[in-house]
Design a protein around this motif. Sequence first.
Motif, PDB file in Angstrom:
ATOM      1  N   GLY A 105       0.392  -1.142  -0.202  1.00 60.74           N
ATOM      2  CA  GLY A 105       0.473  -0.525   0.173  1.00 60.74           C
ATOM      3  C   GLY A 105       0.717   1.503  -0.462  1.00 60.74           C
ATOM      4  O   GLY A 105       1.873   1.042   0.379  1.00 60.74           O
ATOM      5  N   SER A 106       0.608   2.313  -0.564  1.00 63.91           N
ATOM      6  CA  SER A 106       0.940   3.308  -0.815  1.00 63.91           C
ATOM      7  C   SER A 106       1.791   4.097   0.526  1.00 63.91           C
ATOM      8  O   SER A 106       2.292   4.920   1.586  1.00 63.91           O
ATOM      9  CB  SER A 106       1.017   4.291  -1.542  1.00 63.91           C
ATOM     10  N   GLN A 107       0.603   3.811   1.756  1.00 61.95           N
ATOM     11  CA  GLN A 107       1.117   4.416   3.983  1.00 61.95           C
ATOM     12  C   GLN A 107       2.426   3.730   3.525  1.00 61.95           C
ATOM     13  O   GLN A 107       2.959   4.346   4.577  1.00 61.95           O
ATOM     14  CB  GLN A 107      -0.266   3.961   3.845  1.00 61.95           C
ATOM     15  N   PHE A 110       4.584   5.523   2.600  1.00 58.75           N
ATOM     16  CA  PHE A 110       4.876   7.416   3.079  1.00 58.75           C
ATOM     17  C   PHE A 110       6.249   7.448   4.318  1.00 58.75           C
ATOM     18  O   PHE A 110       7.142   8.137   4.799  1.00 58.75           O
ATOM     19  CB  PHE A 110       3.945   8.357   2.841  1.00 58.75           C
ATOM     20  N   TYR A 136      -4.082  14.889   2.266  1.00 64.11           N
ATOM     21  CA  TYR A 136      -3.935  14.278   3.080  1.00 64.11           C
ATOM     22  C   TYR A 136      -3.648  13.314   4.862  1.00 64.11           C
ATOM     23  O   TYR A 136      -3.130  14.372   5.216  1.00 64.11           O
ATOM     24  CB  TYR A 136      -3.566  12.561   2.153  1.00 64.11           C
ATOM     25  N   SER A 185      -0.232  15.223  -2.749  1.00 62.07           N
ATOM     26  CA  SER A 185      -1.081  14.599  -3.928  1.00 62.07           C
ATOM     27  C   SER A 185      -1.987  14.990  -4.617  1.00 62.07           C
ATOM     28  O   SER A 185      -2.694  16.304  -4.513  1.00 62.07           O
ATOM     29  CB  SER A 185      -2.370  13.902  -2.803  1.00 62.07           C
ATOM     30  N   ASN A 189      -6.920  14.287  -1.361  1.00 58.99           N
ATOM     31  CA  ASN A 189      -7.851  14.131  -0.670  1.00 58.99           C
ATOM     32  C   ASN A 189      -7.637  15.434   0.825  1.00 58.99           C
ATOM     33  O   ASN A 189      -5.480  15.164   1.271  1.00 58.99           O
ATOM     34  CB  ASN A 189      -7.287  12.018   0.241  1.00 58.99           C
ATOM     35  N   ASP A 217       1.734  11.833  -4.935  1.00 50.98           N
ATOM     36  CA  ASP A 217       0.935  10.583  -4.065  1.00 50.98           C
ATOM     37  C   ASP A 217       0.000  11.055  -5.002  1.00 50.98           C
ATOM     38  O   ASP A 217      -1.040  11.310  -5.005  1.00 50.98           O
ATOM     39  CB  ASP A 217       0.194  11.121  -2.727  1.00 50.98           C
ATOM     40  N   ALA A 219      -2.714   8.600  -5.787  1.00 51.24           N
ATOM     41  CA  ALA A 219      -3.266   6.881  -5.515  1.00 51.24           C
ATOM     42  C   ALA A 219      -5.184   6.771  -5.617  1.00 51.24           C
ATOM     43  O   ALA A 219      -5.307   6.084  -6.109  1.00 51.24           O
ATOM     44  CB  ALA A 219      -3.744   7.262  -3.989  1.00 51.24           C
ATOM     45  N   TYR A 220      -5.116   8.372  -6.464  1.00 53.26           N
ATOM     46  CA  TYR A 220      -6.349   8.717  -7.042  1.00 53.26           C
ATOM     47  C   TYR A 220      -6.117   9.236  -8.708  1.00 53.26           C
ATOM     48  O   TYR A 220      -7.349   9.033  -9.679  1.00 53.26           O
ATOM     49  CB  TYR A 220      -6.879   9.804  -6.960  1.00 53.26           C
ATOM     50  N   SER A 245      -1.496   3.314  -6.743  1.00 45.67           N
ATOM     51  CA  SER A 245      -2.240   2.413  -5.532  1.00 45.67           C
ATOM     52  C   SER A 245      -2.974   1.252  -6.601  1.00 45.67           C
ATOM     53  O   SER A 245      -3.257   2.031  -7.504  1.00 45.67           O
ATOM     54  CB  SER A 245      -2.386   2.848  -4.407  1.00 45.67           C
ATOM     55  N   SER A 247      -5.390   0.296  -4.545  1.00 44.67           N
ATOM     56  CA  SER A 247      -6.460   0.115  -3.662  1.00 44.67           C
ATOM     57  C   SER A 247      -7.957   0.887  -4.235  1.00 44.67           C
ATOM     58  O   SER A 247      -8.806   0.792  -3.987  1.00 44.67           O
ATOM     59  CB  SER A 247      -6.233   1.039  -2.291  1.00 44.67           C
ATOM     60  N   LYS A 248      -7.461   2.356  -4.643  1.00 42.21           N
ATOM     61  CA  LYS A 248      -8.995   3.329  -4.944  1.00 42.21           C
ATOM     62  C   LYS A 248      -9.809   2.951  -6.572  1.00 42.21           C
ATOM     63  O   LYS A 248     -10.222   2.644  -6.668  1.00 42.21           O
ATOM     64  CB  LYS A 248      -8.686   5.125  -5.459  1.00 42.21           C
ATOM     65  N   ARG A 255      -3.326  -4.481  -0.983  1.00 43.11           N
ATOM     66  CA  ARG A 255      -1.403  -3.858  -0.039  1.00 43.11           C
ATOM     67  C   ARG A 255      -1.010  -3.502  -1.583  1.00 43.11           C
ATOM     68  O   ARG A 255      -0.413  -3.737  -0.777  1.00 43.11           O
ATOM     69  CB  ARG A 255      -1.833  -4.455   0.999  1.00 43.11           C
TER      70      ARG A 255
HETATM   71  C1  PLP Z   1      -4.356  10.320  -0.693  1.00 45.73           C
HETATM   72  C2  PLP Z   1      -4.191   9.389  -0.575  1.00 45.73           C
HETATM   73  N1  PLP Z   1      -2.852   8.897  -0.813  1.00 45.73           N
HETATM   74  C3  PLP Z   1      -2.552   7.275   0.062  1.00 45.73           C
HETATM   75  C4  PLP Z   1      -3.645   6.254   0.119  1.00 45.73           C
HETATM   76  C5  PLP Z   1      -3.228   5.908   1.451  1.00 45.73           C
HETATM   77  O1  PLP Z   1      -3.713   4.208  -0.383  1.00 45.73           O
HETATM   78  P1  PLP Z   1      -3.086   2.847   0.259  1.00 45.73           P
HETATM   79  O2  PLP Z   1      -2.243   2.750   1.666  1.00 45.73           O
HETATM   80  O3  PLP Z   1      -4.461   1.704   0.264  1.00 45.73           O
HETATM   81  O4  PLP Z   1      -2.189   2.497  -0.732  1.00 45.73           O
HETATM   82  C6  PLP Z   1      -4.791   7.569   0.326  1.00 45.73           C
HETATM   83  C7  PLP Z   1      -6.149   6.548   1.008  1.00 45.73           C
HETATM   84  O5  PLP Z   1      -7.640   6.996   1.533  1.00 45.73           O
HETATM   85  C8  PLP Z   1      -5.085   8.183   0.463  1.00 45.73           C
HETATM   86  O6  PLP Z   1      -5.781   8.776  -0.137  1.00 45.73           O
END
Ligand code: PLP
Length: 413
Positions: A105-107, A110, A136, A185, A189, A217, A219-220, A245, A247-248, A255
Motif C-alpha cells: 500500500g502507498s501508506q 510514505f 491527506y 497528493s 484527499n 501521491d 493514489a486517485y 496505488s 486501492s482506489k 495492499r
Molecule cells: C491521498 C491518499 N494517498 C494514499 C492513500 C493510501 O492508500 P493505500 O495505502 O491503500 O495505497 C490514501 C488512502 O485513503 C489516500 O487518500
Amino acid sequence: MKFSDFGKRFHGYSGITHLMDDLAEGLAQPGVIMLGGGNPATIPEVEMVFDRVLGELHDAGGLMETLANYDAPQGKGAFLETLAGFFQEQYGWNITSKNIALTHGSQSAFFILFNSFAGKSGNATRRVLIPLVPEYIGYCDVGIEADILTSQQARIAHRDDGFFKYQVDFENLQVDDSIGLICVSRPTNPSGNVLTDDECSQLDQIARTHDVPLLIDSAYGTPFPNIIFDPVTPFWNDNCIVCMSLSKLGLPGARTGIVIANEDVISYFSNMTAITSLAPAGIGAAIVNQLIIERELLPLCDDLIRPFYKARAELAVALLRASIDDPRLHIHKPQGAMFLWLWFEGLGVTSTELYQRLKRRGLLVVPGKYFFPGQDVDTNRHAESCLRMNYVQSEQELAKGVEILARELRNCW
Ligand SMILES: Cc1ncc(COP(=O)(O)O)c(C=O)c1O
C-alpha cells in the motif's frame, strides 16, 4: 512494559487511528450513514472483472504460484516489466523496471519516504514540506520524530461556477535548507483539488533548486484509477517520486502501492522492504499485470470507475445545493478523488463539535481539522469550519446524509 522513544511516539491516539476506528464503528452499526471513510465504492461491473481475472489466474495456476512464493523485495518482476512498458507507452516516460518498486500500500511507502528524507540528519533536523493544506490525513503521524511536517495553508479562489478552489500560495511558501522532501497528493484527499500543471512545474523547480525530491501521491490519479475529472498532465522526472496505488481501483485489501523514482531511490527502497517486511504482496500485482497485458486496465478506469465517481460527485453537489440554500456553504470544486470538501463560513461550533452532533444523528463524516498537517489547528478558523464527506455510498444514503447535515446546520450557524 517500557516502550522506547519510537514505541512511545506511536503509542498515542493519532488522527488516522481515529478515522480507522470510526470507519470500523460505522460499518459495525446498522443504519449509520457512512460518509466518513476512504474505502472505494463497490462497483459491481468492476468487481466482476476482478472476479473473472482471479478465476483465470486460478485456472492457470498463477494464483497458487503467487500465494506460495515470496516475490523479490522490489516486487513481482513480471509486473515491474509490464508497468515500465505501460508508462513508456502511455506517457513516454523514460523508465525501466529499475525505476519501480512495489510496497504494502502507498501508506507504508510514505512511512519509509518521510523518515528517509526528513528527521534528524547530523546536527540538523529536516522536514517534509506540504505546500498546500488541507492535505491527506495519512501524512500527519508518519514521522518517527514528532514535528517533521511543515506546511502552507492554501489560497482560496472563488470561481464563477459557484465552487471555490485551493491554490498553492507561492508568495508565502517558505523553503530553506531545513526542507528534505516536498509532498503533495494529486488529486488531493480531502478537497478533491487537482494541482494545475503550472503549480506542479513550479514545485518541481523549487524542489530541484533545493536539491530535494518532490513526492507526488497519485493514489486517485492517472492512469489508474483515473478518478480525475479535468484532464491534467501526469508528472514524473528523475527528481520526482510518484506513488500510485491499486486501492482506489477497488483492491484496497490487496495492499499494493507502486513507487516510481530514480534507480537510487528504488534500490534504497527495496533494501528497506527487505529489512522491514521481506517482500511486498503479490496478489494485486498478479491481477493488474494480467489486466494491463490484456489491455483491459484503461477501459476499466475510463469507462467504469471515473464515470461512476463523476456522477456521484455531481449528485452529491446537487443534493447539497438543494438542501442547504445558504451563501455561507462553500463547496470545493470536485476535480477528482472521492470526497466533497465543505466549508461552512462562520460556523458557530467547531468542526469536531459538528462531527459529534452528526454522529449522534447517525451520520459519519470527518472533521476538517485532521487535514491540516504541519499547522496549529487549534487557532485555525478555516480548519475548524470544514468537513470532508465521501460520495461513494448509494444515492439513497447520500440523500439521507445530506438531509441530516442540513438539519443539524440550522442549529450551528
Ligand atoms: C491521498 C491518499 N494517498 C494514499 C492513500 C493510501 O492508500 P493505500 O495505502 O491503500 O495505497 C490514501 C488512502 O485513503 C489516500 O487518500
